[in-house]
Design a protein around this motif. Structure first.
Motif, mmCIF file in Angstrom:
data_model
loop_
_atom_site.group_PDB
_atom_site.id
_atom_site.type_symbol
_atom_site.label_atom_id
_atom_site.label_comp_id
_atom_site.label_asym_id
_atom_site.label_seq_id
_atom_site.Cartn_x
_atom_site.Cartn_y
_atom_site.Cartn_z
ATOM 1 N N LEU A 1 5.507 13.392 -12.523
ATOM 2 C CA LEU A 1 4.165 13.113 -12.872
ATOM 3 C C LEU A 1 3.382 13.244 -11.546
ATOM 4 O O LEU A 1 4.643 13.508 -10.248
ATOM 5 N N TYR B 1 -2.147 8.839 -12.526
ATOM 6 C CA TYR B 1 -1.009 9.699 -12.474
ATOM 7 C C TYR B 1 -1.103 10.724 -13.352
ATOM 8 O O TYR B 1 -1.699 10.952 -15.325
ATOM 9 N N LYS C 1 -5.595 7.346 -6.158
ATOM 10 C CA LYS C 1 -5.143 6.082 -5.530
ATOM 11 C C LYS C 1 -6.801 5.056 -5.574
ATOM 12 O O LYS C 1 -7.633 5.445 -4.713
ATOM 13 N N THR D 1 2.951 1.688 -2.436
ATOM 14 C CA THR D 1 3.586 1.613 -3.699
ATOM 15 C C THR D 1 3.388 2.859 -4.074
ATOM 16 O O THR D 1 4.344 3.389 -4.869
ATOM 17 N N GLU D 2 2.839 4.155 -3.780
ATOM 18 C CA GLU D 2 2.399 5.667 -4.326
ATOM 19 C C GLU D 2 3.851 5.898 -4.550
ATOM 20 O O GLU D 2 4.369 6.402 -3.705
ATOM 21 N N ALA D 3 4.611 6.578 -6.122
ATOM 22 C CA ALA D 3 5.717 6.877 -6.370
ATOM 23 C C ALA D 3 5.583 8.509 -6.500
ATOM 24 O O ALA D 3 3.945 9.136 -7.016
ATOM 25 N N PHE D 4 6.826 9.213 -6.051
ATOM 26 C CA PHE D 4 6.598 10.655 -6.193
ATOM 27 C C PHE D 4 8.233 10.753 -7.237
ATOM 28 O O PHE D 4 8.787 10.335 -7.032
ATOM 29 N N PHE E 1 -7.150 1.258 -3.263
ATOM 30 C CA PHE E 1 -6.624 -0.004 -3.083
ATOM 31 C C PHE E 1 -7.742 -1.020 -2.521
ATOM 32 O O PHE E 1 -7.002 -2.333 -2.646
ATOM 33 N N ARG F 1 4.886 -6.109 -4.792
ATOM 34 C CA ARG F 1 5.524 -5.413 -5.907
ATOM 35 C C ARG F 1 5.964 -4.019 -5.215
ATOM 36 O O ARG F 1 5.061 -3.399 -4.936
ATOM 37 N N ARG F 2 6.990 -3.552 -5.350
ATOM 38 C CA ARG F 2 7.434 -2.237 -5.631
ATOM 39 C C ARG F 2 7.405 -1.094 -6.491
ATOM 40 O O ARG F 2 7.297 -0.240 -5.476
ATOM 41 N N LEU G 1 5.906 -0.090 -9.538
ATOM 42 C CA LEU G 1 4.161 0.297 -10.539
ATOM 43 C C LEU G 1 4.192 -0.082 -11.876
ATOM 44 O O LEU G 1 5.222 0.420 -12.129
ATOM 45 N N TYR H 1 -3.159 -2.717 -6.840
ATOM 46 C CA TYR H 1 -3.585 -0.966 -6.445
ATOM 47 C C TYR H 1 -3.360 -0.533 -7.984
ATOM 48 O O TYR H 1 -2.877 -0.762 -8.864
ATOM 49 N N ARG I 1 0.943 -1.333 0.366
ATOM 50 C CA ARG I 1 0.193 0.161 0.466
ATOM 51 C C ARG I 1 0.595 1.408 0.023
ATOM 52 O O ARG I 1 0.359 2.070 -0.280
ATOM 53 N N LEU J 1 0.459 12.452 -8.759
ATOM 54 C CA LEU J 1 -0.340 11.449 -8.879
ATOM 55 C C LEU J 1 -1.997 12.294 -8.657
ATOM 56 O O LEU J 1 -2.552 13.466 -7.905
ATOM 57 N N PHE K 1 -3.711 3.501 -9.546
ATOM 58 C CA PHE K 1 -2.848 4.896 -9.503
ATOM 59 C C PHE K 1 -4.145 5.604 -10.526
ATOM 60 O O PHE K 1 -3.525 4.839 -12.138
#
Lengths: 114, 113
Positions: free
Chosen positions: B44, B36, B49, A101-104, B51, B98-99, B101, B32, A99, B46, B34
């Motif tokens: 990018l 962007y 999102k 994993t939101e990428a910035f 979950f 998974r790390r 996206l 999950y 949860r 956000l 998203f």
């Protein structure tokens, strides 16, 4: 706010040069990523790192390497730049997996290889 | 392997009209999801999102998206588009274990006056 900073917005390099793209994040994030963005192809993952000195290949690692000596800094290295590496490069970070994993994202580096 | 499909490469709408951008995903477990947005020459940002829980999620700038598991879709909507919404929009999927996206190829939105 999370800040991800890429050292250059625009770079022009010659074929065969060794190129370093630098990225720094200021929120103690565990994960850092390098993506490449090309028209019609979206973002493709080159490499990511989940800890200092730890790295994993993404979908298109050929011709690239990475370095993460400090948690906040992640470098992308083009060992011998080629014209097909002309692209927009985006660095990102995220807190953890799942949860988180939101990428910035940083602002991107537009690299031209001539 | 996970994947994301954005079937529309380019969409043009009139200012004030409604908008729907399509996104279909493939993922073996609970996804999950998203959305962007990328303005020209920028990174990018956000928008929203998903979950779990309520399948209709609200985001920034008046955007919302609906998760439909049966259709493997996560479409982005806005009831009334503003000229400043002109940008490129990316759908992405992640999940437990998974790390990184996985992103779709993007949809470029043009807004006509």
């Amino acid at each position: 706010d999370v800040k991800v900073t890429q050292s250059s917005r625009y770079l022009v390099k010659r074929t065969g040069e060794k190129v370093f793209l630098e990225c720094v994040q200021d929120m103690d994030h565990e994960n850092m990523f390098w993506y490449r963005q090309d028209p019609g192809l979206g973002l493709r993952l080159i490499y990511f790192s989940y800890d200092v000195k730890m790295k994993e290949k993404g979908d298109i690692p050929e011709g690239y390497s990475v370095s993460r000596e400090k948690k906040e800094r992640f470098s992308l290295i083009l060992e011998s730049a080629s014209t097909n590496q002309t692209s927009m490069y985006l660095c990102a970070s995220s807190l953890q997996g799942g949860r988180n994993t939101e990428a910035f994202f940083g602002q991107g580096t537009r690299l031209t290889v001539v | 392997a996970q994947s994301v499909t954005q079937p529309d490469i380019h969409i043009t709408v009139s200012e004030g009209a409604s908008l729907e951008l399509r996104c279909n995903y493939s993922y073996g477990a609970t996804p999950y999801l998203f959305w962007y947005v990328q303005s020209p020459g920028q990174g990018l940002q956000l928008l929203l999102k998903y979950f779990s829980g309520d399948t209709l999620v609200q985001g920034i700038k008046g955007f919302e998206a609906e998760f439909k598991r049966s259709q493997s879709s996560f479409n982005l909507r806005k009831p009334s588009v503003h000229w400043s919404d002109a940008a490129e929009y990316f759908c992405a999927v992640g999940g437990t274990g998974r790390r990184a996206l996985t992103f779709g190829s993007g949809t470029r939105l043009q807004v006509q006056p």
